[in-house]
Scaffold this active site. Structure first.
Site, mmCIF file in Angstrom:
data_model
loop_
_atom_site.group_PDB
_atom_site.id
_atom_site.type_symbol
_atom_site.label_atom_id
_atom_site.label_comp_id
_atom_site.label_asym_id
_atom_site.label_seq_id
_atom_site.Cartn_x
_atom_site.Cartn_y
_atom_site.Cartn_z
ATOM 1 N N LYS A 78 2.120 9.090 49.714
ATOM 2 C CA LYS A 78 3.055 10.064 50.279
ATOM 3 C C LYS A 78 3.116 11.275 49.357
ATOM 4 O O LYS A 78 3.209 11.124 48.126
ATOM 5 C CB LYS A 78 4.440 9.416 50.409
ATOM 6 C CG LYS A 78 5.492 10.270 51.118
ATOM 7 C CD LYS A 78 6.810 9.498 51.248
ATOM 8 C CE LYS A 78 7.870 10.280 52.002
ATOM 9 N NZ LYS A 78 9.141 9.527 52.097
ATOM 10 N N SER A 153 11.077 9.390 56.789
ATOM 11 C CA SER A 153 10.272 10.523 56.382
ATOM 12 C C SER A 153 8.829 10.176 56.007
ATOM 13 O O SER A 153 7.989 11.079 55.942
ATOM 14 C CB SER A 153 10.933 11.216 55.183
ATOM 15 O OG SER A 153 10.932 10.371 54.052
ATOM 16 N N SER A 177 13.388 5.557 55.074
ATOM 17 C CA SER A 177 12.168 6.352 55.236
ATOM 18 C C SER A 177 10.861 5.581 55.099
ATOM 19 O O SER A 177 9.799 6.122 55.395
ATOM 20 C CB SER A 177 12.157 7.509 54.226
ATOM 21 O OG SER A 177 12.990 8.546 54.684
#
Lengths: 481, 480
Positions: A78, A153, A177
């Site tokens: 990420k 997210s 997330s």
């Protein structure tokens, strides 16, 4: 080599048996990205040459006798975790041009274990959002339904894993997330307990809530990665000095002797009936595997979202203050007479709407005159929520709940109503507020083919139980829709 | 109408702690190195970097607190103080808000009447320093070497009533902190900085007047002068029937006046909240007790003890006690040679003369207490004479080594065996008949000349006392 059929576990075996090299494996991942990511948009940055170079040196190390656990296994990261020499944009314009000068602790540990860092995945800007639509850089589509969001997210990581463009990925979870995009895309997502995994090198959103965790195709893969990532870190004072069990080796068996609780506040009106049905079926599977199912109550659940948004925004308002254009990242080209003007221009240009909204909200709740009404009050409610879980875990070993009230949303569906978007997090924020661990495991799809996730919650530092339950369920899961 | 106002002054003093590394990272706390060379992701506020507490900085703050009579918070926390400025790497400072490490405390200051006045401390807390901005004509730069250096902030009650008292307080505080070695306390180098709050009120009024904050005093005399100016300024305003407005003023050392910086309305809302990246500092009572037992004596207490225990004059005791290393050196010598007075005489005259001549403090010279004890022993035993002793002392001061070894290796032991000396005395008496005649004629000084000649002949190794006796005897024989 069929990338589609590989997991982290089988890739490790294949590399060890020299069935394929890391360069071949990494090449396959890069090819999959080339083939599919133009449509999906999971990755923000891929440097093929660099990834292949890492793979080649892993192969060379293996030829030299090295056999670290993840030697030569490519992973997606990420784009909020620092990997030395790579960009780390947090999907924000304000970090344009920034290159990480150091490795996050989890990256250093995975690197030590031989992993290859193949590319960086999309997210809601600074991890603020539940759909990845708040990325300032690009849209990511759900591989299971291209007109839908991947969740967020960590939407890029979930889409990369579910879309066959990564064996596994790292995500971060401040209020759901990791778990929610895993559920939307149909992969496994683990949020470790607060203090289990070092946050050093994770660009902080809400420091008292953030955790880094694996997003994988199987529970076993999550266990393998957690074993490498977890443990005390001298660079993160909030990590605890607790032994790291061999999570993967402990998997297996059944659920006999385990009591699993269903919190009644998580099975309420507003829950999508298809989601409710898939979760109920998963609960029945667990019962058939020997678990005793009991109903429990988490009475302060209804205050969790408000509490979360006050505390997370307050911390974010300070954490994001450092992005000012002085030392790195974007600096406004507009001529400024004073430092204050430079800050205002830089931050106005660099941050997106949702990030600004949360900085303003956080600044407001910490302001003198409002502090006690919001921040102090929210801290008290956080304690009550933590106690809810403590008493629930006196009646059971773990909890089973839906991850999200709904399956993946249509792109654009939540954009106009931020408050509604915040409520999506209702079942996930509680674990962050309480500091406990949570796992999202696929439990089938809706008739429209949208993945649904089962959430397992266990007491802090009881990832072993969490993974055991997830793994047993995964083995008996009858995928239906 | 002119009248005398009651002045109330409170101080906030920032002291840079003497730690090897910064408060939250492993960067060296070095000064005078090129800009931005002692920096890392943590002290530059890079994305993802996290602070880790420097335990030594905590210990130094706790030691300071105990030395200043504070109570220690067994549970102390850190907070974020938010404001934007280019010298703030994170745009928040990690400091302590409502649970500082130390509370209360007292520092006595000397008064002109010979008495002492207690000044109460409110608190002592630990925080990180900011970077240093540098402004050129067309650009500004920031040097982050200083960012993250540990600062101890000491806050007093408004107990001080004059510029003189404030200066006396700063001097006393500086002495104590220097003595315990927690800081270099150099105001000019910025490792001790002070802000001042001052307010005036008419006699008979209980409530404090409106306070004005003064900044930018970087010497004790600067603080003194700024206060004197500000007290006069406020008196004039009040005398003219005006009102004092709450504000922050900057001391301008060149023009000798204070200048308006900002009003209360411009005050920041710092939005303090608990630092989530650091754990609370928990110091249980048994740890506080252990720290208390490890504290050094304060100079005043040690002065009294040195005079009493070693029987040395008060003056000697106060000179020795003012410098912790010197006092330690003295005690080491006095305990080994058994007589405090002799040890004190040697240190007060000969050692301090060398310290001054070579501009080398006793901690940095090569002289060990053992070496001085040897020297004193050899002089007392008359193995060497005073002249040789002084030479050997200087050698030991500069290059170290054992004086006993030197005496043996270089044959410096003085000759006091009269058998060996007799020959030299005979030779000198025979070679100087005129001096002998002078002596006979009643010139006592002639004996001194003859003794000097014997010393010369012995190349300084003769024991002057024995030589004196032998010359006296020989002359008396001549007389007979």
């Amino acid at each position: 080599m069929e990338l589609e059929s590989l997991t982290v576990r089988t890739a490790i075996d294949g590399l060890r048996k020299r069935q394929f090299s890391s360069v071949e494996l990494t090449r396959a991942v890069l090819d999959a990205i080339t083939a599919r990511d133009g449509v999906i948009g999971a990755y923000l940055w891929v440097d093929e040459a660099d990834a292949l170079k890492q793979a080649a040196s892993a192969d060379a190390a293996r030829a030299g006798g090295a056999d670290a656990l993840l030697l030569g296994v490519p992973l997606a990261i990420k784009d909020i975790l620092n990997v030395e020499g790579q960009p780390c944009t947090c999907a924000s314009k304000i970090l344009a041009g920034y290159r990480a000068p150091y490795d996050a602790t989890v990256i250093a540990r995975l690197r030590e274990a031989g992993a290859v860092f193949a590319g960086r995945t999309n997210l809601d800007e600074f991890a603020m959002g539940s759909t990845t639509e708040n990325s300032a850089i690009q849209l990511t589509r759900n591989p299971a339904a291209l007109d839908r969001v991947p969740g967020g997210s960590s939407g890029g990581s979930a889409a990369a894993v579910a879309g066959g463009m990564a064996l596994a990925a790292l995500g971060t979870d401040t209020g759901g997330s990791i778990r929610q995009p895993a559920s939307f895309c149909g992969c496994v997502g683990l949020k470790p307990s607060y203090g289990r995994v070092s946050r050093y090198g994770l660009v902080a959103f809400a420091s008292s809530l953030d955790q880094i965790g694996p997003m994988t195709q199987t529970v076993e893969d999550a266990a393998l990665l957690l074993g490498v990532m977890a443990g005390r870190d001298p660079h993160d004072a909030t990590t605890l000095d607790r032994a790291v069990p061999n999570y993967a080796a402990a998997l297996g068996g059944d659920l006999k002797g385990l009591r699993l609780g269903l919190p009644k506040e998580y099975f309420v009106a507003g829950l999508d009936p298809e989601v409710a049905q898939r979760v109920q079926e998963a609960v029945e599977s667990c019962r058939r595997c020997g678990a005793e199912i009991v109903e429990v109550s988490l009475p302060h659940t209804e205050y969790a979202v408000a509490t979360y948004y006050i505390l997370a925004s307050a911390e974010a308002s300070a954490n994001l203050a450092r992005f000012d254009g002085v030392r790195y990242g974007h600096r406004s080209a507009v001529a400024a007479g004073t430092p204050l003007e430079m800050y205002l221009n830089t931050r106005a240009e660099g941050f997106g709407r949702e990030v600004k909204r949360r900085i303003i909200l956080g600044t407001y709740v910490l302001s003198s005159g409002y502090y006690d009404a919001y921040y102090t009050h929210a801290q008290r409610v956080r304690t009550l929520i933590r106690r809810d879980f403590e008493s629930a875990f006196m009646q059971c070993d773990a909890l089973l709940t839906p991850v999200s009230p709904d399956p993946a949303y249509l792109i654009g569906a939540t954009a106009e109503d931020p408050l509604k978007a915040y409520l999506i997090d209702i079942f996930t924020v509680t674990a962050n507020l309480a500091g406990i661990c949570g796992l999202s495991v696929p439990c089938g799809t809706t008739p429209a083919g949208l993945p649904v996730g089962l959430q397992v919650l266990a007491p802090a530092f009881d990832e072993g139980t969490l993974l055991r339950i997830g793994h047993v369920y995964e083995q008996v899961r009858e995928v239906r829709s | 109408m002119k009248q005398t106002y009651r002045v109330s002054i409170g101080l906030e003093i920032h002291v840079q702690l003497k730690t090897r590394t910064k408060l939250f990272c492993g960067c060296a706390t070095s000064f005078g190195v090129p800009p931005n060379t002692c920096v890392c992701p943590v002290c530059l506020g890079y994305p993802g970097a996290m602070p880790v507490m420097n335990r030594e900085a905590v210990r130094l703050t706790l030691v300071s607190g105990l030395m200043l009579g504070c109570s220690i918070n067994t549970y102390s926390t850190f907070d974020r103080k938010s404001y934007f400025y280019p010298d703030m790497p994170k745009n928040y400072q990690i400091t302590q808000y409502d649970k500082p490490l130390c509370l209360d405390g007292i520092i006595d200051i000397p008064m002109t009447d010979g008495g002492r006045k207690p000044i109460r401390l409110i608190r002592i807390h630990l925080e990180e320093d900011v970077a240093k901005s540098m402004h050129e004509s067309s650009w500004s730069g920031v040097d982050f070497n200083r960012a993250g250096t540990p600062l101890m902030e000491i806050v007093t009650h408004p107990d001080l009533t004059s510029a003189d008292e404030a200066a006396a307080f700063l001097t006393a505080l500086r002495h104590i902190l220097l003595y315990i070695g927690v800081s270099a306390c150099n105001l000019e180098e910025g490792n001790m900085r002070c802000d001042v709050n001052v307010s005036l009120r008419p006699p008979g009024q209980d409530a404090l007047g409106t306070k004005v904050e003064l900044k930018n005093m970087n010497t004790i005399s600067g603080a003194h002068d700024a206060l004197q100016y500000e007290i006069a300024r406020q008196s004039e305003v009040l005398d003219a029937g005006g009102r004092i407005v709450q504000e922050t003023r900057r001391w301008d050392v060149d023009s000798g006046v204070t200048i308006h910086m900002r009003s209360k309305e411009d005050a920041h809302d710092y939005r303090y909240f608990a630092e989530p990246d650091l754990l609370p500092i928990v110091t249980p009572p048994d740890q506080i007790d252990a720290l208390r037992r490890s504290l050094p004596e304060l100079p005043a207490v040690r002065r009294e003890r040195l005079a009493r225990q070693y029987g040395i004059p008060d003056y000697d005791a106060s000179v020795l006690a003012a410098d912790r290393a010197l006092a330690d050196f003295f005690e080491a010598v006095a305990q080994r040679c058994g007589t405090g007075k002799t040890a004190s005489n040697w240190i007060m005259t000969d050692v301090l003369r060398l310290v001054a001549a070579h501009e080398t403090p006793v901690t940095a010279c090569a002289l060990t207490p053992e070496a001085l004890v040897e020297l004193i022993g050899m002089v007392e035993a008359r193995t060497i004479n005073a002249l040789t002793a002084k030479e050997l002392l200087e050698e030991a001061f500069l290059s170290g080594g054992s004086p006993t070894e030197q005496v043996r290796a270089r044959g410096l032991a003085q000759v006091s065996d009269s058998g060996a000396l007799d020959g030299w005395v005979d030779a000198v008496v025979q070679a100087n008949p005129k001096s002998v005649a002078d002596w006979k004629a009643g010139k006592q000084a002639a004996a001194g000349f003859l003794i000097g000649q014997v010393m010369k002949l012995s190349k300084g190794k003769a024991d002057p006392k024995v030589v004196g006796r032998l010359v006296g005897e020989r002359l008396a024989q001549q007389n007979g």
